[in-house]
Motif scaffolding. Structure first.
Motif, PDB file in Angstrom:
ATOM      1  N   VAL A   2      -5.406  -3.411   9.318  1.00  0.00           N
ATOM      2  CA  VAL A   2      -4.111  -2.888   9.738  1.00  0.00           C
ATOM      3  C   VAL A   2      -3.385  -2.269   8.567  1.00  0.00           C
ATOM      4  N   ARG A   3      -3.497  -2.913   7.408  1.00  0.00           N
ATOM      5  CA  ARG A   3      -2.843  -2.398   6.210  1.00  0.00           C
ATOM      6  C   ARG A   3      -3.424  -1.037   5.816  1.00  0.00           C
ATOM      7  N   LEU A   4      -4.735  -0.875   5.986  1.00  0.00           N
ATOM      8  CA  LEU A   4      -5.381   0.390   5.645  1.00  0.00           C
ATOM      9  C   LEU A   4      -4.878   1.510   6.541  1.00  0.00           C
ATOM     10  N   TRP A   5      -4.784   1.262   7.859  1.00  0.00           N
ATOM     11  CA  TRP A   5      -4.314   2.293   8.779  1.00  0.00           C
ATOM     12  C   TRP A   5      -2.844   2.614   8.538  1.00  0.00           C
ATOM     13  N   LEU A   6      -2.052   1.602   8.181  1.00  0.00           N
ATOM     14  CA  LEU A   6      -0.657   1.849   7.862  1.00  0.00           C
ATOM     15  C   LEU A   6      -0.540   2.742   6.639  1.00  0.00           C
ATOM     16  N   TRP A   7      -1.368   2.495   5.654  1.00  0.00           N
ATOM     17  CA  TRP A   7      -1.360   3.305   4.433  1.00  0.00           C
ATOM     18  C   TRP A   7      -1.746   4.751   4.748  1.00  0.00           C
ATOM     19  N   LEU A   8      -2.746   4.926   5.603  1.00  0.00           N
ATOM     20  CA  LEU A   8      -3.165   6.272   5.987  1.00  0.00           C
ATOM     21  C   LEU A   8      -2.057   6.992   6.738  1.00  0.00           C
ATOM     22  N   TRP A   9      -1.343   6.269   7.582  1.00  0.00           N
ATOM     23  CA  TRP A   9      -0.255   6.890   8.333  1.00  0.00           C
ATOM     24  C   TRP A   9       0.847   7.356   7.391  1.00  0.00           C
ATOM     25  N   LEU A  10       1.169   6.539   6.389  1.00  0.00           N
ATOM     26  CA  LEU A  10       2.178   6.929   5.405  1.00  0.00           C
ATOM     27  C   LEU A  10       1.722   8.141   4.611  1.00  0.00           C
ATOM     28  N   CYS A  11       0.452   8.208   4.306  1.00  0.00           N
ATOM     29  CA  CYS A  11      -0.077   9.350   3.558  1.00  0.00           C
ATOM     30  C   CYS A  11       0.060  10.633   4.364  1.00  0.00           C
ATOM     31  N   LEU A  12      -0.104  10.524   5.676  1.00  0.00           N
ATOM     32  CA  LEU A  12      -0.003  11.702   6.519  1.00  0.00           C
ATOM     33  C   LEU A  12       1.445  12.130   6.695  1.00  0.00           C
ATOM     34  N   GLN A  13       2.340  11.178   6.895  1.00  0.00           N
ATOM     35  CA  GLN A  13       3.741  11.492   7.155  1.00  0.00           C
ATOM     36  C   GLN A  13       4.487  11.914   5.895  1.00  0.00           C
ATOM     37  N   LEU A  14       4.068  11.420   4.734  1.00  0.00           N
ATOM     38  CA  LEU A  14       4.752  11.729   3.470  1.00  0.00           C
ATOM     39  C   LEU A  14       3.785  12.451   2.546  1.00  0.00           C
ATOM     40  N   PRO A  15       3.798  13.792   2.539  1.00  0.00           N
ATOM     41  CA  PRO A  15       2.889  14.536   1.657  1.00  0.00           C
ATOM     42  C   PRO A  15       3.093  14.150   0.203  1.00  0.00           C
ATOM     43  N   GLY A  16       1.981  13.882  -0.477  1.00  0.00           N
ATOM     44  CA  GLY A  16       2.043  13.482  -1.874  1.00  0.00           C
ATOM     45  C   GLY A  16       2.158  11.984  -2.072  1.00  0.00           C
ATOM     46  N   PHE A  17       2.295  11.201  -0.976  1.00  0.00           N
ATOM     47  CA  PHE A  17       2.428   9.752  -1.098  1.00  0.00           C
ATOM     48  C   PHE A  17       1.164   9.138  -1.690  1.00  0.00           C
ATOM     49  N   CYS A  18       0.012   9.631  -1.251  1.00  0.00           N
ATOM     50  CA  CYS A  18      -1.257   9.088  -1.744  1.00  0.00           C
ATOM     51  C   CYS A  18      -2.013  10.082  -2.623  1.00  0.00           C
ATOM     52  N   ALA A  19      -1.570  11.337  -2.645  1.00  0.00           N
ATOM     53  CA  ALA A  19      -2.283  12.333  -3.441  1.00  0.00           C
ATOM     54  C   ALA A  19      -2.213  11.980  -4.919  1.00  0.00           C
ATOM     55  N   ASN A  20      -3.291  12.258  -5.624  1.00  0.00           N
ATOM     56  CA  ASN A  20      -3.360  11.863  -7.018  1.00  0.00           C
ATOM     57  C   ASN A  20      -4.205  12.879  -7.765  1.00  0.00           C
ATOM     58  N   ASN A  57      -6.879  13.179  14.124  1.00  0.00           N
ATOM     59  CA  ASN A  57      -6.989  13.773  15.441  1.00  0.00           C
ATOM     60  C   ASN A  57      -5.591  14.059  15.973  1.00  0.00           C
ATOM     61  N   GLN A  58      -5.257  15.345  16.072  1.00  0.00           N
ATOM     62  CA  GLN A  58      -3.915  15.729  16.489  1.00  0.00           C
ATOM     63  C   GLN A  58      -3.651  15.345  17.944  1.00  0.00           C
ATOM     64  N   GLY A  59      -4.670  15.493  18.790  1.00  0.00           N
ATOM     65  CA  GLY A  59      -4.494  15.167  20.199  1.00  0.00           C
ATOM     66  C   GLY A  59      -4.252  13.687  20.436  1.00  0.00           C
ATOM     67  N   ARG A  60      -5.009  12.832  19.750  1.00  0.00           N
ATOM     68  CA  ARG A  60      -4.864  11.382  19.908  1.00  0.00           C
ATOM     69  C   ARG A  60      -3.834  10.785  18.962  1.00  0.00           C
ATOM     70  N   GLN A  61      -3.385  11.575  17.984  1.00  0.00           N
ATOM     71  CA  GLN A  61      -2.400  11.102  17.004  1.00  0.00           C
ATOM     72  C   GLN A  61      -2.895   9.842  16.286  1.00  0.00           C
ATOM     73  N   GLN A  62      -4.112   9.924  15.735  1.00  0.00           N
ATOM     74  CA  GLN A  62      -4.666   8.781  15.013  1.00  0.00           C
ATOM     75  C   GLN A  62      -5.735   9.251  14.039  1.00  0.00           C
ATOM     76  N   GLY A 109      -9.489  19.739  13.141  1.00  0.00           N
ATOM     77  CA  GLY A 109      -8.574  18.691  12.700  1.00  0.00           C
ATOM     78  C   GLY A 109      -8.366  18.737  11.201  1.00  0.00           C
ATOM     79  N   MET A 110      -7.699  17.725  10.697  1.00  0.00           N
ATOM     80  CA  MET A 110      -7.412  17.604   9.262  1.00  0.00           C
ATOM     81  C   MET A 110      -8.341  16.563   8.670  1.00  0.00           C
ATOM     82  N   TYR A 111      -9.144  16.958   7.687  1.00  0.00           N
ATOM     83  CA  TYR A 111     -10.134  16.066   7.076  1.00  0.00           C
ATOM     84  C   TYR A 111      -9.650  15.628   5.696  1.00  0.00           C
ATOM     85  N   TYR A 112      -9.854  14.333   5.420  1.00  0.00           N
ATOM     86  CA  TYR A 112      -9.433  13.753   4.145  1.00  0.00           C
ATOM     87  C   TYR A 112     -10.593  12.980   3.520  1.00  0.00           C
ATOM     88  N   CYS A 113     -10.752  13.140   2.216  1.00  0.00           N
ATOM     89  CA  CYS A 113     -11.635  12.248   1.470  1.00  0.00           C
ATOM     90  C   CYS A 113     -10.751  11.231   0.746  1.00  0.00           C
TER      91      CYS A 113
END
Length: 206
Positions: A2-20, A57-62, A109-113
């Motif tokens: 759950v913590r991992l998915w929460l972190w990913l959601w924050l990264c998506l909503q806040l550009p630069g939150f996880c970028a390094n 996935n933009q359609g499923r929002q996840q 969709g939007m792909y992230y490594c």
């Protein structure tokens, strides 16, 4: 988890939150044709155990977990993820390329490594993938017309009218204005000449 998915959601909503700066991803955008293939490059600057690949996935929002590739080249795939469609190619110890084959509209969709270091999740800047049946053709720019030198006055036909640059309605008033200006200068010149003669006579008389 759950913590991992929460972190990913924050990264998506806040550009630069996880970028390094320790993780770069190219290109930013890809527009590919259906049934073709494409590659997304991910480069790291620190030691790591492997690279994760996610798709938003933009359609499923996840986020959808695609696969994890370790430093030895072995991959672990997510649920219902085709091993024939997705594969990771390690070009070097710090460079990984996600290969996506036989593209379809559902692959857009939007792909992230991503890599994980010391309980910290580092996410790439993301690559937006679009899939279309026909690629747009590049627009051709119209060449600018050549600049022509001004041509001399040519007689125009009666149908064209008499309002052109060579029309008498244009140059007759100009000529008349020039003549009036010349006539106004002549008396002034005469007065100046007479005044000059008077002054010359007075000087010589003295």
């Amino acid at each position: 988890m759950v913590r991992l998915w929460l972190w990913l959601w924050l990264c998506l909503q806040l550009p630069g939150f996880c970028a390094n700066l320790r993780l770069s991803q190219t290109p930013d955008r890809i527009l590919a044709q259906t049934n073709n293939s494409t590659d997304i490059l991910c480069q790291t600057k620190k030691e790591h155990t492997g690279v994760y690949w996610y798709r938003w996935n933009q359609g499923r929002q996840q986020f959808e977990f695609l696969l994890f590739s370790n430093s030895l080249g072995k991959s672990t795939y997510g649920v219902n993820v085709s091993q024939e469609k997705f594969s990771v190619r390690g070009t070097s110890s710090q460079s990984y390329s996600l290969h996506i084959g036989r593209l379809h509209a559902s692959d857009a969709g939007m792909y992230y490594c991503s890599i994980s270091q010391s309980s910290e999740l580092i996410l790439g800047s993301g690559t937006r993938l679009g899939v279309v049946d026909v690629l747009p053709t590049p627009s051709t720019s119209t060449p600018a017309p050549l600049t022509r030198r001004p041509s001399r006055c040519k007689p125009k036909s009666k149908a064209a009218g008499s309002r052109g640059a060579c029309s008498p309605l244009v140059w007759v008033p100009l000529a008349a204005g020039a003549l009036i200006l010349l006539l106004s200068v002549v008396p002034t010149a005469r007065r100046f000449y007479r005044l000059r003669r008077r002054l010359w006579r007075r000087i010589h008389r003295q």
